[in-house]
Scaffold this active site. Structure first.
Site, PDB file in Angstrom:
ATOM      1  N   ARG A  44       0.916  -1.696  -0.072  1.00  0.00           N
ATOM      2  CA  ARG A  44       0.225  -0.070   0.213  1.00  0.00           C
ATOM      3  C   ARG A  44       0.751   1.033  -0.214  1.00  0.00           C
ATOM      4  NH1 ARG A  44       1.921   1.885   4.432  1.00  0.00           N
ATOM      5  NH2 ARG A  44       0.969   3.933   3.636  1.00  0.00           N
ATOM      6  N   GLY A  45       0.482   2.112  -0.067  1.00  0.00           N
ATOM      7  CA  GLY A  45       0.764   3.567  -0.509  1.00  0.00           C
ATOM      8  C   GLY A  45       1.373   4.293  -1.632  1.00  0.00           C
ATOM      9  N   ALA A  46       0.767   5.038  -2.540  1.00  0.00           N
ATOM     10  CA  ALA A  46       0.526   5.127  -3.726  1.00  0.00           C
ATOM     11  C   ALA A  46       2.343   4.646  -4.630  1.00  0.00           C
ATOM     12  CB  ALA A  46       0.916   6.747  -4.232  1.00  0.00           C
ATOM     13  N   ARG A  87      -6.898  -0.521  -7.291  1.00  0.00           N
ATOM     14  CA  ARG A  87      -7.368   0.227  -6.172  1.00  0.00           C
ATOM     15  C   ARG A  87      -7.668   1.966  -7.578  1.00  0.00           C
ATOM     16  NH1 ARG A  87      -4.222   1.316  -1.157  1.00  0.00           N
ATOM     17  NH2 ARG A  87      -6.562   1.902  -0.189  1.00  0.00           N
ATOM     18  N   GLN A 194      -3.085   2.504   9.561  1.00  0.00           N
ATOM     19  CA  GLN A 194      -1.615   3.061   8.956  1.00  0.00           C
ATOM     20  C   GLN A 194      -0.668   3.571   9.937  1.00  0.00           C
ATOM     21  OE1 GLN A 194      -4.627   3.116   7.350  1.00  0.00           O
ATOM     22  NE2 GLN A 194      -4.296   2.492   5.158  1.00  0.00           N
ATOM     23  N   ASP A 235      -1.744  10.427  -2.628  1.00  0.00           N
ATOM     24  CA  ASP A 235      -2.097   9.263  -3.527  1.00  0.00           C
ATOM     25  C   ASP A 235      -2.191  10.516  -4.977  1.00  0.00           C
ATOM     26  OD1 ASP A 235      -3.121   8.567  -1.042  1.00  0.00           O
ATOM     27  OD2 ASP A 235      -2.811   6.364  -2.487  1.00  0.00           O
ATOM     28  N   ASN A 245      -5.471  12.184  -0.819  1.00  0.00           N
ATOM     29  CA  ASN A 245      -5.131  11.541   0.622  1.00  0.00           C
ATOM     30  C   ASN A 245      -5.327  10.397   1.348  1.00  0.00           C
ATOM     31  OD1 ASN A 245      -2.299  10.948   1.230  1.00  0.00           O
ATOM     32  ND2 ASN A 245      -2.157  11.689   3.751  1.00  0.00           N
ATOM     33  N   LYS A 246      -4.591   9.910   2.194  1.00  0.00           N
ATOM     34  CA  LYS A 246      -5.824   9.208   2.875  1.00  0.00           C
ATOM     35  C   LYS A 246      -6.873   9.681   3.689  1.00  0.00           C
ATOM     36  CE  LYS A 246      -5.251   5.587   3.449  1.00  0.00           C
ATOM     37  NZ  LYS A 246      -6.645   4.623   3.011  1.00  0.00           N
TER      38      LYS A 246
HETATM   39  O1  MRU Z   1      -4.912   2.829   2.092  1.00  0.00           O
HETATM   40  P1  MRU Z   1      -3.104   3.578   2.127  1.00  0.00           P
HETATM   41  O2  MRU Z   1      -3.124   2.752   2.950  1.00  0.00           O
HETATM   42  O3  MRU Z   1      -2.313   3.121   0.350  1.00  0.00           O
HETATM   43  O4  MRU Z   1      -3.047   4.654   1.327  1.00  0.00           O
HETATM   44  C1  MRU Z   1      -1.795   5.657   1.586  1.00  0.00           C
HETATM   45  C2  MRU Z   1      -1.587   6.576   1.738  1.00  0.00           C
HETATM   46  O5  MRU Z   1      -2.792   7.839   1.195  1.00  0.00           O
HETATM   47  C3  MRU Z   1      -0.463   7.564   1.768  1.00  0.00           C
HETATM   48  O6  MRU Z   1      -0.447   8.999   2.520  1.00  0.00           O
HETATM   49  C4  MRU Z   1       0.094   8.595   0.602  1.00  0.00           C
HETATM   50  O7  MRU Z   1      -0.428   6.855  -0.575  1.00  0.00           O
HETATM   51  C5  MRU Z   1       1.350   8.251   0.183  1.00  0.00           C
HETATM   52  S1  MRU Z   1       2.519   7.363   0.955  1.00  0.00           S
HETATM   53  C6  MRU Z   1       3.677   7.578   0.112  1.00  0.00           C
END
Ligand code: MRU
Length: 345
Positions: A44-46, A87, A194, A235, A245-246
């Site tokens: 996970r994470g962009a 996603r 997270q 993201d 973002n999250k």
């Molecule tokens: O749902 P996730 O855990 O994939 O969400 C991640 C985030 O929102 C992060 O802040 C974003 O992807 C940046 S990661 C460098």
């Protein structure tokens, strides 16, 4: 600890759903396993999603046995569509798949075996370049981090969310290494935690002082004067500087403005999406209701209660004090400055 690595035709993915309790790698040798790992947030994470999707495409390509190039390219396209559907919000996923397919188009002279090698080389490069970009962001971000800063972050924008080092946490890591005596506050990040599970884990491993708070404590923390800056990842950042973002990021940005605290976003240019003019057009993923009605498998709400579970929110650019990319720090007007930086990069 590597987020993922490639060995002998298999993508080894650190299963982040098991952290911090267990460190286990999923061995993904077929496209479905990669797609599932992305869907269930094992990876996970962009930027990490982008890299995993790139290797997913490689795995899909290696599994195609035909030497007929037209048939091969049709199969490749199908795998790309499957991975792209995992996603919807993090644009890095589409960016990575497009990068691989564009490389294939550019090398029209290659046969099927040559294309397979090219795809793997390109996926390896995505992983390597992401770490370089994160380190550069770490350096550029220092102009925004004063000594003794108390930094509030959200979700996990760290090594685990990238190929390594992290975006927002990369800036934090660099500040710590420079001896700035920083203190991090990590929001727990409901529903999937997270922040509590991953960000605190990363900070503790690097001996960076970190304090965990629940998401609803941020306003009071700011009112107490305990936050000097908010620093998060992204993201997707669109042409006008609106940021996906999250979920919970937007609330922090509003709170930051109300308390006169700068709100910074760190993201590589692979997170920029100039095809969308504003944040309104960003597709926001909605996830299973069980993520909200249960914690670690334990029900916490009456069965059948209606639930809304968007995984991300949109922070309007007017609340974003600055954006840190691998090419430097950008401020308003984002429409002009993002484009200029992107074209230069
Ligand atoms: O749902 P996730 O855990 O994939 O969400 C991640 C985030 O929102 C992060 O802040 C974003 O992807 C940046 S990661 C460098």
């Amino acid at each position: 600890m590597q987020t993922m690595f490639w060995a002998d035709g298999v993508l080894h993915i650190l299963d982040q759903t098991k952290l911090p309790g267990q460190t286990e790698y999923i061995q993904a040798g077929d496209v479905e396993t990669v797609a599932q790992a992305i869907c269930r947030l094992s990876v996970r994470g962009a930027p990490a999603i982008g890299a995993a999707a790139a290797y997913g495409l490689v795995i899909g390509a290696l599994a195609v046995s035909t030497t007929d190039k037209t048939l091969f390219l049709t199969a490749l396209q199908k795998v790309s569509v499957q991975l792209a559907a995992t996603r919807p919000t993090a644009v890095n996923l589409n960016w990575a798949l497009k990068r691989l397919l564009t490389a294939v188009n550019k090398h029209s002279d290659l046969d099927v075996d040559g294309i397979k090698q090219l795809l793997l080389a390109e996926a390896d490069q995505i992983l390597e370049q992401d770490i370089v970009a994160n380190r550069q962001m770490g350096e550029h971000g220092q102009q925004l981090v004063p000594p003794n800063a108390n930094i509030l972050t959200h979700c996990n924008a760290g090594a685990l969310a990238t190929a390594g080092f992290g975006t927002a946490l990369g800036v934090i890591r660099t500040a710590h290494r420079q001896g700035k005596n920083i203190q991090v506050y990590a929001g727990e990040t409901r529903p999937l935690l997270q922040g509590a599970r991953l960000t605190t884990w990363e900070m503790i491993q690097d001996n960076i002082p970190v304090t965990l708070i629940t998401d609803n404590m941020a306003g009071y923390l700011m009112a107490q004067g305990k936050v000097d800056l908010v620093l998060v990842g992204a993201d997707r950042i669109v042409a006008n500087g609106d940021v996906a973002n999250k979920i919970g990021t937007y609330s922090l940005a509003v709170l930051a403005q109300a308390h006169n605290i700068p709100f910074y976003v760190a993201a590589p240019t692979s997170t920029l999406d100039f095809s969308l003019p504003t944040g309104e057009q960003i597709p926001v993923e909605e996830r299973d209701v069980n993520e909200v009605t249960a914690i670690a498998g334990q029900p916490i709400a009456p069965a059948g209660v209606p639930v809304w579970n968007p995984a991300f929110d949109i922070t309007p650019n007017k609340l974003v004090t600055a954006i840190i990319t691998e090419h430097g720090v950008i401020r308003q007007p984002y429409v002009d400055n993002l484009k200029r930086m992107f074209e230069r990069g």
